[in-house]
Scaffold this motif. Structure first.
Motif, PDB file in Angstrom:
ATOM      1  N   ALA A   1      51.696  59.823  32.807  1.00  0.00           N
ATOM      2  CA  ALA A   1      52.617  58.787  33.277  1.00  0.00           C
ATOM      3  C   ALA A   1      52.137  58.179  34.586  1.00  0.00           C
ATOM      4  N   THR A   2      51.616  59.004  35.480  1.00  0.00           N
ATOM      5  CA  THR A   2      51.116  58.511  36.757  1.00  0.00           C
ATOM      6  C   THR A   2      49.914  57.594  36.552  1.00  0.00           C
ATOM      7  N   VAL A   3      49.000  57.996  35.672  1.00  0.00           N
ATOM      8  CA  VAL A   3      47.822  57.173  35.380  1.00  0.00           C
ATOM      9  C   VAL A   3      48.250  55.865  34.722  1.00  0.00           C
ATOM     10  N   LYS A   4      49.164  55.937  33.772  1.00  0.00           N
ATOM     11  CA  LYS A   4      49.642  54.735  33.076  1.00  0.00           C
ATOM     12  C   LYS A   4      50.293  53.757  34.056  1.00  0.00           C
ATOM     13  N   ASP A   5      51.107  54.274  34.983  1.00  0.00           N
ATOM     14  CA  ASP A   5      51.731  53.414  35.986  1.00  0.00           C
ATOM     15  C   ASP A   5      50.685  52.773  36.896  1.00  0.00           C
ATOM     16  N   GLY A   6      49.671  53.531  37.278  1.00  0.00           N
ATOM     17  CA  GLY A   6      48.609  52.994  38.128  1.00  0.00           C
ATOM     18  C   GLY A   6      47.826  51.885  37.440  1.00  0.00           C
ATOM     19  N   ILE A   7      47.541  52.068  36.161  1.00  0.00           N
ATOM     20  CA  ILE A   7      46.829  51.044  35.392  1.00  0.00           C
ATOM     21  C   ILE A   7      47.673  49.781  35.279  1.00  0.00           C
ATOM     22  N   ALA A   8      48.957  49.945  34.988  1.00  0.00           N
ATOM     23  CA  ALA A   8      49.847  48.784  34.874  1.00  0.00           C
ATOM     24  C   ALA A   8      49.931  48.026  36.192  1.00  0.00           C
ATOM     25  N   ARG A   9      50.015  48.752  37.323  1.00  0.00           N
ATOM     26  CA  ARG A   9      50.060  48.107  38.629  1.00  0.00           C
ATOM     27  C   ARG A   9      48.783  47.331  38.906  1.00  0.00           C
ATOM     28  N   ALA A  10      47.637  47.916  38.561  1.00  0.00           N
ATOM     29  CA  ALA A  10      46.353  47.240  38.783  1.00  0.00           C
ATOM     30  C   ALA A  10      46.230  45.993  37.908  1.00  0.00           C
ATOM     31  N   ARG A  11      46.650  46.095  36.663  1.00  0.00           N
ATOM     32  CA  ARG A  11      46.569  44.928  35.773  1.00  0.00           C
ATOM     33  C   ARG A  11      47.473  43.794  36.242  1.00  0.00           C
ATOM     34  N   ASN A  12      48.623  44.129  36.790  1.00  0.00           N
ATOM     35  CA  ASN A  12      49.534  43.100  37.279  1.00  0.00           C
ATOM     36  C   ASN A  12      48.983  42.379  38.496  1.00  0.00           C
ATOM     37  N   ARG A  13      48.091  43.023  39.221  1.00  0.00           N
ATOM     38  CA  ARG A  13      47.508  42.408  40.404  1.00  0.00           C
ATOM     39  C   ARG A  13      46.331  41.485  40.088  1.00  0.00           C
ATOM     40  N   LEU A  14      45.796  41.588  38.876  1.00  0.00           N
ATOM     41  CA  LEU A  14      44.655  40.742  38.518  1.00  0.00           C
ATOM     42  C   LEU A  14      45.068  39.277  38.502  1.00  0.00           C
ATOM     43  N   PRO A  15      44.245  38.416  39.073  1.00  0.00           N
ATOM     44  CA  PRO A  15      44.581  36.994  39.046  1.00  0.00           C
ATOM     45  C   PRO A  15      44.526  36.449  37.623  1.00  0.00           C
ATOM     46  N   SER A  16      45.396  35.501  37.354  1.00  0.00           N
ATOM     47  CA  SER A  16      45.393  34.880  36.033  1.00  0.00           C
ATOM     48  C   SER A  16      45.632  33.387  36.197  1.00  0.00           C
ATOM     49  N   GLY A  17      45.246  32.632  35.199  1.00  0.00           N
ATOM     50  CA  GLY A  17      45.416  31.187  35.251  1.00  0.00           C
ATOM     51  C   GLY A  17      44.304  30.517  36.039  1.00  0.00           C
ATOM     52  N   ALA A  18      44.511  29.251  36.277  1.00  0.00           N
ATOM     53  CA  ALA A  18      43.517  28.460  37.004  1.00  0.00           C
ATOM     54  C   ALA A  18      43.549  28.825  38.487  1.00  0.00           C
ATOM     55  N   GLY A  19      42.381  28.916  39.082  1.00  0.00           N
ATOM     56  CA  GLY A  19      42.291  29.194  40.511  1.00  0.00           C
ATOM     57  C   GLY A  19      42.670  27.970  41.322  1.00  0.00           C
ATOM     58  N   LEU A  20      42.909  28.192  42.577  1.00  0.00           N
ATOM     59  CA  LEU A  20      43.292  27.102  43.476  1.00  0.00           C
ATOM     60  C   LEU A  20      42.127  26.717  44.376  1.00  0.00           C
ATOM     61  N   GLU A  21      42.121  25.481  44.803  1.00  0.00           N
ATOM     62  CA  GLU A  21      41.101  25.028  45.753  1.00  0.00           C
ATOM     63  C   GLU A  21      41.537  25.292  47.181  1.00  0.00           C
ATOM     64  N   ARG A  22      42.853  25.443  47.392  1.00  0.00           N
ATOM     65  CA  ARG A  22      43.389  25.731  48.718  1.00  0.00           C
ATOM     66  C   ARG A  22      44.283  26.962  48.633  1.00  0.00           C
ATOM     67  N   CYS A  23      44.275  27.761  49.672  1.00  0.00           N
ATOM     68  CA  CYS A  23      45.043  29.003  49.730  1.00  0.00           C
ATOM     69  C   CYS A  23      46.537  28.708  49.626  1.00  0.00           C
ATOM     70  N   GLU A  24      47.238  29.479  48.788  1.00  0.00           N
ATOM     71  CA  GLU A  24      48.667  29.247  48.642  1.00  0.00           C
ATOM     72  C   GLU A  24      49.471  29.780  49.832  1.00  0.00           C
ATOM     73  N   GLU A  25      48.861  30.571  50.696  1.00  0.00           N
ATOM     74  CA  GLU A  25      49.551  31.096  51.872  1.00  0.00           C
ATOM     75  C   GLU A  25      49.355  30.202  53.097  1.00  0.00           C
ATOM     76  N   CYS A  26      48.092  29.878  53.402  1.00  0.00           N
ATOM     77  CA  CYS A  26      47.810  29.168  54.657  1.00  0.00           C
ATOM     78  C   CYS A  26      47.227  27.770  54.446  1.00  0.00           C
ATOM     79  N   ASP A  27      47.012  27.390  53.210  1.00  0.00           N
ATOM     80  CA  ASP A  27      46.490  26.071  52.839  1.00  0.00           C
ATOM     81  C   ASP A  27      45.049  25.829  53.292  1.00  0.00           C
ATOM     82  N   ALA A  28      44.321  26.898  53.627  1.00  0.00           N
ATOM     83  CA  ALA A  28      42.905  26.771  53.979  1.00  0.00           C
ATOM     84  C   ALA A  28      42.101  26.557  52.696  1.00  0.00           C
TER      85      ALA A  28
END
Length: 88
Positions: free
Chosen positions: A17-44
């Protein structure tokens, strides 16, 4: 053989269960979709090399490092643990 509160295979189930939760957390952090040309936090601007290296990138390097530092502070707590393991 009496083993306390935990049944047969309980330790392995907890580990799985611990390993499964860790894998799910890591997969959720992977970027998906089209990338951005400017940072969504600071607009750099996000350099083209970074956009090619990290598909779906949404943060500049500085903001990504700050987010990674915050994520490192997270400590996973296995809520599925048996009473025996929580009492130790």
């Amino acid at each position: 053989m009496a083993i306390g509160w935990a049944g047969d295979g309980a330790v392995q189930e907890q580990i799985d269960a611990t390993v499964k939760d860790g894998i799910a957390r890591a997969r959720n952090r992977l970027p998906s979709g089209a990338g951005l040309e400017r940072c969504e936090e600071c607009d750099a601007p996000i350099p083209e090399g970074r956009r090619k290296a990290v598909p779906g990138v949404r943060l500049c390097l500085i903001c990504q490092q700050a987010q990674d530092a915050e994520d490192a502070a997270f400590t996973g707590y296995n809520r599925r643990g048996s009473k025996d393991s929580q009492l130790r």
